[in-house]
Scaffold this motif. Structure first.
Motif, PDB file in Angstrom:
ATOM      1  N   HIS B  28      12.445  -1.480  11.936  1.00  0.00           N
ATOM      2  CA  HIS B  28      12.217  -1.383  10.168  1.00  0.00           C
ATOM      3  C   HIS B  28      12.696  -1.597   9.024  1.00  0.00           C
ATOM      4  O   HIS B  28      14.443  -1.979   9.938  1.00  0.00           O
ATOM      5  CB  HIS B  28      12.219   0.484  10.165  1.00  0.00           C
ATOM      6  N   TYR B  29      12.755  -2.467   7.855  1.00  0.00           N
ATOM      7  CA  TYR B  29      12.675  -3.594   7.208  1.00  0.00           C
ATOM      8  C   TYR B  29      12.947  -2.536   5.467  1.00  0.00           C
ATOM      9  O   TYR B  29      11.913  -2.315   5.000  1.00  0.00           O
ATOM     10  CB  TYR B  29      12.814  -4.631   6.349  1.00  0.00           C
ATOM     11  N   ASP B  30      14.396  -2.344   5.080  1.00  0.00           N
ATOM     12  CA  ASP B  30      14.389  -1.515   3.719  1.00  0.00           C
ATOM     13  C   ASP B  30      14.906  -2.944   2.450  1.00  0.00           C
ATOM     14  O   ASP B  30      15.997  -3.366   2.725  1.00  0.00           O
ATOM     15  CB  ASP B  30      15.044  -0.666   3.830  1.00  0.00           C
ATOM     16  N   PHE B  31      13.787  -3.567   2.066  1.00  0.00           N
ATOM     17  CA  PHE B  31      13.945  -4.991   0.816  1.00  0.00           C
ATOM     18  C   PHE B  31      13.877  -3.831  -0.505  1.00  0.00           C
ATOM     19  O   PHE B  31      14.182  -4.582  -1.070  1.00  0.00           O
ATOM     20  CB  PHE B  31      12.495  -5.414   0.968  1.00  0.00           C
ATOM     21  N   LEU B  34      10.443  -2.382  -1.308  1.00  0.00           N
ATOM     22  CA  LEU B  34       9.802  -1.924  -0.442  1.00  0.00           C
ATOM     23  C   LEU B  34      10.308  -2.048   0.770  1.00  0.00           C
ATOM     24  O   LEU B  34      11.250  -2.678   0.775  1.00  0.00           O
ATOM     25  CB  LEU B  34       8.192  -3.346  -0.969  1.00  0.00           C
ATOM     26  N   GLU B  35       9.624  -1.217   1.529  1.00  0.00           N
ATOM     27  CA  GLU B  35       9.877  -0.820   2.959  1.00  0.00           C
ATOM     28  C   GLU B  35       9.123  -1.046   3.530  1.00  0.00           C
ATOM     29  O   GLU B  35       7.601  -1.140   3.865  1.00  0.00           O
ATOM     30  CB  GLU B  35      10.789   0.497   3.526  1.00  0.00           C
ATOM     31  N   ALA B  36       9.340  -2.078   4.993  1.00  0.00           N
ATOM     32  CA  ALA B  36       8.107  -2.212   6.022  1.00  0.00           C
ATOM     33  C   ALA B  36       8.817  -2.750   7.668  1.00  0.00           C
ATOM     34  O   ALA B  36      10.137  -2.791   7.910  1.00  0.00           O
ATOM     35  CB  ALA B  36       7.319  -4.296   5.765  1.00  0.00           C
ATOM     36  N   ASP B  37       7.806  -2.660   8.039  1.00  0.00           N
ATOM     37  CA  ASP B  37       7.915  -2.351  10.199  1.00  0.00           C
ATOM     38  C   ASP B  37       7.233  -3.507  10.524  1.00  0.00           C
ATOM     39  O   ASP B  37       6.028  -3.831  10.029  1.00  0.00           O
ATOM     40  CB  ASP B  37       7.466  -1.144  10.401  1.00  0.00           C
TER      41      ASP B  37
END
Lengths: 389, 80
Positions: B28-31, B34-37
């Motif tokens: 899981h990434y939190d930019f 936006l956030e993305a898996d």
């Protein structure tokens, strides 16, 4: 070591590999490699121009090793080896070049021509001839190949083939070859005469005149053959025509012509002809011949007077010797001293060239139609001046 | 030489594929915006490619600057 640390190392490795790839690509595009090659090439060229072939060979060898696609370098190397006398290495370089699969036709024919020259230099004339004949058949580099073929034929004294190639060269390059062809026919005529084929002699001489009208050598040969057959009118006419055609060949023609006049008992005509030649020719030969005629007919006094007058106008050691001979024969008090003087002068004359090539300066005591040094035809001319003919 | 390079490329591709297969799980990434898996393997590959591109860009910029400096010197010599 923590495996995670290894993973972090991947990032700088990726960065470095990208940096290295871009550098390599940039260098290739900017032509840095080409610059390096061309600078080596010019360095080699510079050595060549400065007459330092050893260093030039070293540079070109490195260049050929660094880039195996440099055809010009290989050609230059081969030429250098040949010029230095290392014919075997030259042959190897050119054979290596010809064996390549991706050569254009132009380069291949150029390499074949160079290889042929290598063979010629190595004395492998049959191989060279085959190569050059193939090039002529392919109509590639034909003029150069034909020139080499003519040289080979001259060396092997195959005059029939030489004539064929010379005619072909004349057609393809437009360079006039008539003089060479006429000489080749004269060589054939002399061969035929040696074998007693008199009809062939006449035919070859006729061909020589067709190739080169009023050709001096053919006229002299016709005169000689006619005189040998006791056909004196034709012999005299031929010799006189030869003199009219080129006055420089007086020393070559005069003895035979005078002999023919004597055999034909036409000494009156001989005197007239010599009188005309003396006016046109700067040398001393006709003066000496005329003096001998005067000595026989009018006595030594008349000959001495004539020689003295003429030698003041055209001083010549040869003339001086004859003057002294005439004086000795006419008698007198100072005979012994004159004899001594004559011997000394004759000694000075020993070893002096009577003919000199107008192309290369080669000196010779006997006349040659083809210069033994530069191989040009009809370039040996009599030397004028004090010791000249 | 070309054969060796091709073999090396194949080995690395196989290692990459094996790595991606072994690490199939998502991260899981939190930019911030936006956030993305994203799968772990793909993330690593993207980061490596980005690093490669950045390295290439820096080298290219360096070369271009050097070339400009060289051209400037050449002009100066011509003028002199």
């Amino acid at each position: 070591m923590n495996p995670l640390l290894l993973l972090f190392l991947l990032l700088p490795i990726a960065f470095l590999s990208g940096w290295w790839s871009a550098r390599r690509l940039g260098a290739r595009r900017s032509g840095a490699r080409v610059d390096e090659l061309s600078s080596s090439y010019f360095r080699g060229l510079n050595y060549l121009l400065n007459e330092q072939p050893d260093k030039a060979i070293e540079v070109f060898l490195q260049l050929a090793e660094a880039n195996r696609d440099t055809i010009e370098t290989h050609l230059a190397l081969g030429n250098l080896f040949r010029r230095r006398g290392e014919v075997e290495r030259a042959i190897r370089v050119h054979q290596h070049l010809i064996a390549r699969a991706n050569l254009s036709d132009d380069v291949k024919t150029m390499a074949l021509l160079e290889l042929g020259e290598d063979y010629m230099r190595a004395g492998l004339l049959d191989r060279a001839e085959t190569l050059f004949a193939d090039l002529v058949a392919m109509n590639a580099q034909a003029p150069s190949a034909l020139r080499h073929l003519i040289a080979i034929c001259q060396h092997e004294r195959d005059w029939h083939k030489a004539i064929l190639y010379a005619r072909r060269l004349q057609e393809t390059s437009g360079e006039p070859q008539s003089l060479q062809i006429a000489h080749f026919y004269c060589e054939l005529a002399e061969n035929a005469q040696a074998h007693g084929a008199m009809q062939d002699v006449a035919d070859y001489l006729q061909q020589a005149f067709v190739a080169h009208p009023e050709f001096v050598r053919a006229l002299i040969l016709r005169g000689r053959f006619a005189a040998a057959n006791a056909d004196y009118p034709v012999a005299i006419a031929s010799y006189e025509q030869a003199l009219a055609s080129d006055i420089d060949y007086v020393p070559e023609i005069l003895p035979a012509l005078l002999d023919t006049y004597a055999r034909a008992q036409q000494m009156q005509r001989a005197e007239q002809t010599l009188g005309r030649i003396v006016l046109r020719y700067e040398g001393v030969s006709p003066v000496l011949a005329l003096a001998r005629i005067y000595a026989r007919r009018d006595g030594q006094g008349r000959a001495l007077e004539f020689l003295g007058t003429q030698l003041r106008q055209r001083p010549s050691v040869r003339g001086l010797v004859q003057l002294m001979d005439t004086a000795i024969e006419s008698g007198g008090d100072s005979g012994a001293s004159l004899r001594l003087l004559r011997d000394l002068t004759a000694a000075v004359l020993e070893g002096q060239a009577l003919y000199r090539c107008t192309q290369c300066g080669f000196g010779a005591r006997a006349h040659h139609w083809q210069c033994p040094s530069c191989k040009n035809w009809s370039t040996l001319r009599p030397v004028h001046g004090a010791t000249g003919a | 030489m070309r054969f060796v390079i091709a073999a090396l490329l194949l080995i690395f591709a196989l290692l990459g594929a094996a790595f991606a297969a072994l690490n199939g799980g998502a991260v899981h990434y939190d930019f911030l915006l936006l956030e993305a898996d994203l799968p772990k393997g793909v993330t690593l590959l993207v980061v490596l490619v980005l690093g490669w591109l950045l390295g290439g860009l820096s080298a290219w910029l360096g070369l271009a600057a050097r070339r400009r400096r060289g051209a400037g010197r050449g002009d100066g010599q011509d003028a002199a």
